[in-house]
Design an enzyme around this catalytic site. Structure first.
Site, PDB file in Angstrom:
ATOM      1  N   ARG A  15     -28.649  -0.442 -25.437  1.00 19.92           N
ATOM      2  CA  ARG A  15     -26.847  -0.796 -25.411  1.00 19.92           C
ATOM      3  C   ARG A  15     -26.367   0.092 -24.589  1.00 19.92           C
ATOM      4  O   ARG A  15     -26.702   1.434 -24.246  1.00 19.92           O
ATOM      5  CB  ARG A  15     -26.358  -0.765 -27.012  1.00 19.92           C
ATOM      6  CG  ARG A  15     -26.892  -1.513 -27.868  1.00 19.92           C
ATOM      7  CD  ARG A  15     -26.463  -1.499 -29.346  1.00 19.92           C
ATOM      8  NE  ARG A  15     -27.191  -0.381 -29.794  1.00 19.92           N
ATOM      9  CZ  ARG A  15     -27.093   0.005 -31.039  1.00 19.92           C
ATOM     10  NH1 ARG A  15     -26.201  -0.596 -32.015  1.00 19.92           N
ATOM     11  NH2 ARG A  15     -27.765   1.026 -31.797  1.00 19.92           N
ATOM     12  N   LYS A  75     -24.854   5.307 -29.633  1.00 18.11           N
ATOM     13  CA  LYS A  75     -25.487   6.228 -30.623  1.00 18.11           C
ATOM     14  C   LYS A  75     -25.044   7.521 -30.615  1.00 18.11           C
ATOM     15  O   LYS A  75     -24.364   7.942 -29.743  1.00 18.11           O
ATOM     16  CB  LYS A  75     -27.083   6.106 -30.470  1.00 18.11           C
ATOM     17  CG  LYS A  75     -27.517   4.809 -30.711  1.00 18.11           C
ATOM     18  CD  LYS A  75     -27.234   4.168 -32.058  1.00 18.11           C
ATOM     19  CE  LYS A  75     -27.896   4.898 -33.197  1.00 18.11           C
ATOM     20  NZ  LYS A  75     -27.553   4.651 -34.455  1.00 18.11           N
ATOM     21  N   TYR A  94     -20.776   5.934 -32.587  1.00 16.36           N
ATOM     22  CA  TYR A  94     -21.492   6.024 -34.010  1.00 16.36           C
ATOM     23  C   TYR A  94     -21.948   7.516 -34.142  1.00 16.36           C
ATOM     24  O   TYR A  94     -22.452   8.070 -33.261  1.00 16.36           O
ATOM     25  CB  TYR A  94     -22.582   4.882 -34.179  1.00 16.36           C
ATOM     26  CG  TYR A  94     -22.150   3.591 -34.188  1.00 16.36           C
ATOM     27  CD1 TYR A  94     -21.406   3.166 -35.375  1.00 16.36           C
ATOM     28  CD2 TYR A  94     -22.448   2.547 -33.190  1.00 16.36           C
ATOM     29  CE1 TYR A  94     -20.963   1.886 -35.459  1.00 16.36           C
ATOM     30  CE2 TYR A  94     -22.101   1.168 -33.301  1.00 16.36           C
ATOM     31  CZ  TYR A  94     -21.267   0.876 -34.368  1.00 16.36           C
ATOM     32  OH  TYR A  94     -21.094  -0.527 -34.471  1.00 16.36           O
ATOM     33  N   HIS A  96     -22.670   8.671 -37.956  1.00 16.39           N
ATOM     34  CA  HIS A  96     -23.628   8.828 -39.083  1.00 16.39           C
ATOM     35  C   HIS A  96     -23.849  10.398 -39.356  1.00 16.39           C
ATOM     36  O   HIS A  96     -25.052  10.770 -39.439  1.00 16.39           O
ATOM     37  CB  HIS A  96     -24.841   7.986 -39.146  1.00 16.39           C
ATOM     38  CG  HIS A  96     -24.459   6.395 -38.426  1.00 16.39           C
ATOM     39  ND1 HIS A  96     -23.927   5.757 -39.588  1.00 16.39           N
ATOM     40  CD2 HIS A  96     -24.822   5.856 -37.353  1.00 16.39           C
ATOM     41  CE1 HIS A  96     -24.169   4.420 -38.856  1.00 16.39           C
ATOM     42  NE2 HIS A  96     -24.326   4.664 -37.612  1.00 16.39           N
ATOM     43  N   GLU A 118     -18.056   4.259 -37.226  1.00 19.90           N
ATOM     44  CA  GLU A 118     -18.458   3.566 -38.847  1.00 19.90           C
ATOM     45  C   GLU A 118     -17.369   3.924 -39.833  1.00 19.90           C
ATOM     46  O   GLU A 118     -17.542   3.273 -40.953  1.00 19.90           O
ATOM     47  CB  GLU A 118     -19.906   3.993 -39.072  1.00 19.90           C
ATOM     48  CG  GLU A 118     -20.050   5.412 -39.232  1.00 19.90           C
ATOM     49  CD  GLU A 118     -20.341   6.595 -38.283  1.00 19.90           C
ATOM     50  OE1 GLU A 118     -20.626   7.405 -38.636  1.00 19.90           O
ATOM     51  OE2 GLU A 118     -20.145   5.952 -36.850  1.00 19.90           O
ATOM     52  N   ASP A 198     -26.044  -6.921 -56.327  1.00 21.83           N
ATOM     53  CA  ASP A 198     -24.911  -5.967 -55.837  1.00 21.83           C
ATOM     54  C   ASP A 198     -24.099  -5.716 -57.118  1.00 21.83           C
ATOM     55  O   ASP A 198     -24.304  -6.371 -58.281  1.00 21.83           O
ATOM     56  CB  ASP A 198     -23.785  -6.907 -55.201  1.00 21.83           C
ATOM     57  CG  ASP A 198     -22.860  -6.073 -54.071  1.00 21.83           C
ATOM     58  OD1 ASP A 198     -23.215  -5.762 -53.024  1.00 21.83           O
ATOM     59  OD2 ASP A 198     -21.914  -5.568 -54.796  1.00 21.83           O
ATOM     60  N   SER A 220     -26.147  -5.604 -60.308  1.00 21.75           N
ATOM     61  CA  SER A 220     -27.372  -4.318 -59.954  1.00 21.75           C
ATOM     62  C   SER A 220     -27.026  -3.336 -61.218  1.00 21.75           C
ATOM     63  O   SER A 220     -26.225  -2.838 -61.644  1.00 21.75           O
ATOM     64  CB  SER A 220     -26.805  -3.838 -58.832  1.00 21.75           C
ATOM     65  OG  SER A 220     -27.678  -2.447 -58.514  1.00 21.75           O
ATOM     66  N   VAL A 239     -27.473  -1.381 -48.322  1.00 25.21           N
ATOM     67  CA  VAL A 239     -26.620  -0.601 -49.402  1.00 25.21           C
ATOM     68  C   VAL A 239     -25.720   0.406 -48.474  1.00 25.21           C
ATOM     69  O   VAL A 239     -26.235   1.275 -47.365  1.00 25.21           O
ATOM     70  CB  VAL A 239     -26.922   0.195 -50.400  1.00 25.21           C
ATOM     71  CG1 VAL A 239     -25.939   0.725 -51.171  1.00 25.21           C
ATOM     72  CG2 VAL A 239     -27.700  -0.845 -51.433  1.00 25.21           C
ATOM     73  N   VAL A 267     -32.370  -1.125 -43.840  1.00 25.76           N
ATOM     74  CA  VAL A 267     -31.202  -1.232 -43.001  1.00 25.76           C
ATOM     75  C   VAL A 267     -30.191  -0.149 -43.165  1.00 25.76           C
ATOM     76  O   VAL A 267     -29.555   0.342 -42.212  1.00 25.76           O
ATOM     77  CB  VAL A 267     -30.357  -2.639 -42.937  1.00 25.76           C
ATOM     78  CG1 VAL A 267     -29.184  -2.818 -41.963  1.00 25.76           C
ATOM     79  CG2 VAL A 267     -31.409  -3.814 -43.042  1.00 25.76           C
ATOM     80  N   ALA A 268     -30.254   0.412 -44.351  1.00 27.30           N
ATOM     81  CA  ALA A 268     -29.378   1.864 -44.391  1.00 27.30           C
ATOM     82  C   ALA A 268     -29.706   2.964 -43.895  1.00 27.30           C
ATOM     83  O   ALA A 268     -29.173   4.028 -44.310  1.00 27.30           O
ATOM     84  CB  ALA A 268     -29.346   1.747 -45.822  1.00 27.30           C
ATOM     85  N   ASP A 270     -29.820   4.366 -41.104  1.00 30.30           N
ATOM     86  CA  ASP A 270     -28.722   5.103 -40.386  1.00 30.30           C
ATOM     87  C   ASP A 270     -28.037   6.085 -41.109  1.00 30.30           C
ATOM     88  O   ASP A 270     -27.636   7.382 -40.833  1.00 30.30           O
ATOM     89  CB  ASP A 270     -27.760   4.323 -39.759  1.00 30.30           C
ATOM     90  CG  ASP A 270     -28.206   4.032 -38.297  1.00 30.30           C
ATOM     91  OD1 ASP A 270     -28.972   4.585 -37.939  1.00 30.30           O
ATOM     92  OD2 ASP A 270     -27.505   3.070 -37.659  1.00 30.30           O
ATOM     93  N   MET A 301     -31.514  -0.646 -35.098  1.00 24.82           N
ATOM     94  CA  MET A 301     -32.122  -1.778 -35.040  1.00 24.82           C
ATOM     95  C   MET A 301     -31.393  -2.761 -34.168  1.00 24.82           C
ATOM     96  O   MET A 301     -32.047  -3.402 -33.311  1.00 24.82           O
ATOM     97  CB  MET A 301     -32.109  -2.510 -36.478  1.00 24.82           C
ATOM     98  CG  MET A 301     -33.037  -2.104 -37.320  1.00 24.82           C
ATOM     99  SD  MET A 301     -32.956  -2.716 -39.218  1.00 24.82           S
ATOM    100  CE  MET A 301     -33.442  -4.370 -38.726  1.00 24.82           C
TER     101      MET A 301
END
Length: 372
Positions: A15, A75, A94, A96, A118, A198, A220, A239, A267-268, A270, A301
């Site tokens: 990117r 990034k 980003y 993180h 973010e 959730d 959840s 999440v 996926v979490a 990061d 990803m």
């Protein structure tokens, strides 16, 4: 303002911070844009495209960091890039920071003004600069999960959608936000049996309205997660706690109960991951196995579909980039509380409370840092 776009150097990160139409807008407003040679090639953008939009092509990242008032990236800066930042320079990307003590320490030491995509907010409470990448990562998750389930990849040898006479795979999605919703969309489309977990009753109602009987929704609790994790062929963790490290909803003991060859896509990752056995991987070496379970934990990803991701990202970042360039960072942040929420580190001070808490560092309100 002099705006610099370096080439991303993270593993398989294709990117780029600005696209030509964004450059053209910035130049139209009287700003100078420098783009490192080859920075856009991974997203299908040539140096000639940037030149036609009014950018200046420079050969080295060193020159970008030395001359630019604001660095626009995708990034988080790696250690070699962090050394090039200087006091008062704006970094818009980003970050993180909550799970990354080393980066946090280096950004504090740099004296730079670090604004994280973010944690920028919107009036409705959403995270508009995170949303497009959450959409991309969510849609990628069932795709990479299905591939990882193939026997040659170390998986169970299960087809996500099954075939007539053979049941579909069980996909469990932790989190019904943007990523989780998009993951469910693709998993349902692939024919899987999908359950979304959730703790928000509103999220569960929204999902039930959107998908009807195509998915199951579960409130959840620890016991619910334990049971669903044990049954899952593919577990997708999405999440998110804005700005903070992701909660570890799946313990190592739960992972041990999973079927051999089942797959986790975190996926979490990061923000540190929501599975206890997760650690960040790269596109060149995306998976590893713990207790017979395949883990896919690539920390960038959306970089796999760099062109889609780059254009989607620019459609939401450009107004904020223009505001920072047109008004300067202090005035831009004074005028816009939502952009102000993106300020994580300011000239040596941590201005994002979850980051300060994660690393036991002093916290200064963003309003204080910008003189409000």
């Amino acid at each position: 303002m002099r705006i610099g776009v370096p080439k991303e150097i993270k593993n398989h990160e294709y990117r780029v911070g600005l696209i030509p139409s964004s450059v053209q807008e910035l130049v139209h407003h009287g700003h100078q844009v420098m783009v490192q040679a080859g920075a856009g090639l991974g997203a299908g953008i040539t140096d000639a495209d940037y030149t036609a939009a009014g950018a200046t092509i420079v050969e080295s990242a060193d020159q970008i960091f030395a001359d630019a008032d604001m660095i626009v990236k995708v990034k988080e800066p790696l250690a070699v890039e962090r050394k090039k930042l200087r006091k008062g320079q704006i970094l818009f990307t980003y970050l993180h920071l909550a799970p990354d003590a080393e980066q946090t320490k280096d950004l504090i030491a740099s004296g730079a003004v670090c604004i994280a995509y973010e944690t920028v907010t919107a009036a409705n409470g959403s995270l508009p600069l995170l949303t497009p990448m959450s959409e991309v990562a969510g849609r990628l998750a069932p795709q990479v999960g299905a591939h990882s389930l193939e026997k040659a990849q170390g998986g169970r040898g299960v087809l996500l959608g099954g075939v007539p006479g053979v049941p579909a795979a069980e996909v469990v999605i932790l989190g019904g936000g943007v990523s989780g919703t998009h993951a469910a969309t693709i998993a349902v489309g692939m024919g899987a049996k999908v359950t979304v977990v959730d703790r928000s009753a509103d999220a569960l109602k929204r999902l039930a309205t959107q998908f009807g009987t195509s998915i199951s929704t579960v409130f959840s609790t620890r016991s619910a997660i334990e049971e669903l994790v044990r049954r899952a062929d593919l577990l997708i963790g999405t999440v998110l706690v804005p700005g903070a490290a992701a909660p570890k909803l799946v313990t190592h003991d739960m992972v041990r109960t999973m079927k051999p060859g089942s797959v986790i896509v975190d996926v979490a990752i990061d923000q540190g991951g929501c599975v206890e056995t997760s650690h960040a991987t790269t596109h060149s070496d995306p998976t590893y196995v713990v207790d017979g379970v395949v883990h896919y934990c690539v920390a960038n990803m959306p970089g796999a579909v760099a062109r889609t991701s780059t254009f989607a990202l620019n459609s939401v970042t450009l107004p904020f980039t223009l505001a920072l360039a047109n008004h300067g960072w202090k005035k831009a942040l004074q005028q816009d509380v939502h952009l102000r929420n993106g300020l994580n580190v300011s000239e040596g001070q941590v201005t994002c409370e979850p980051v300060a808490q994660a690393h036991n560092l002093p916290y200064v309100k963003a309003e204080t840092a910008i003189g409000l």
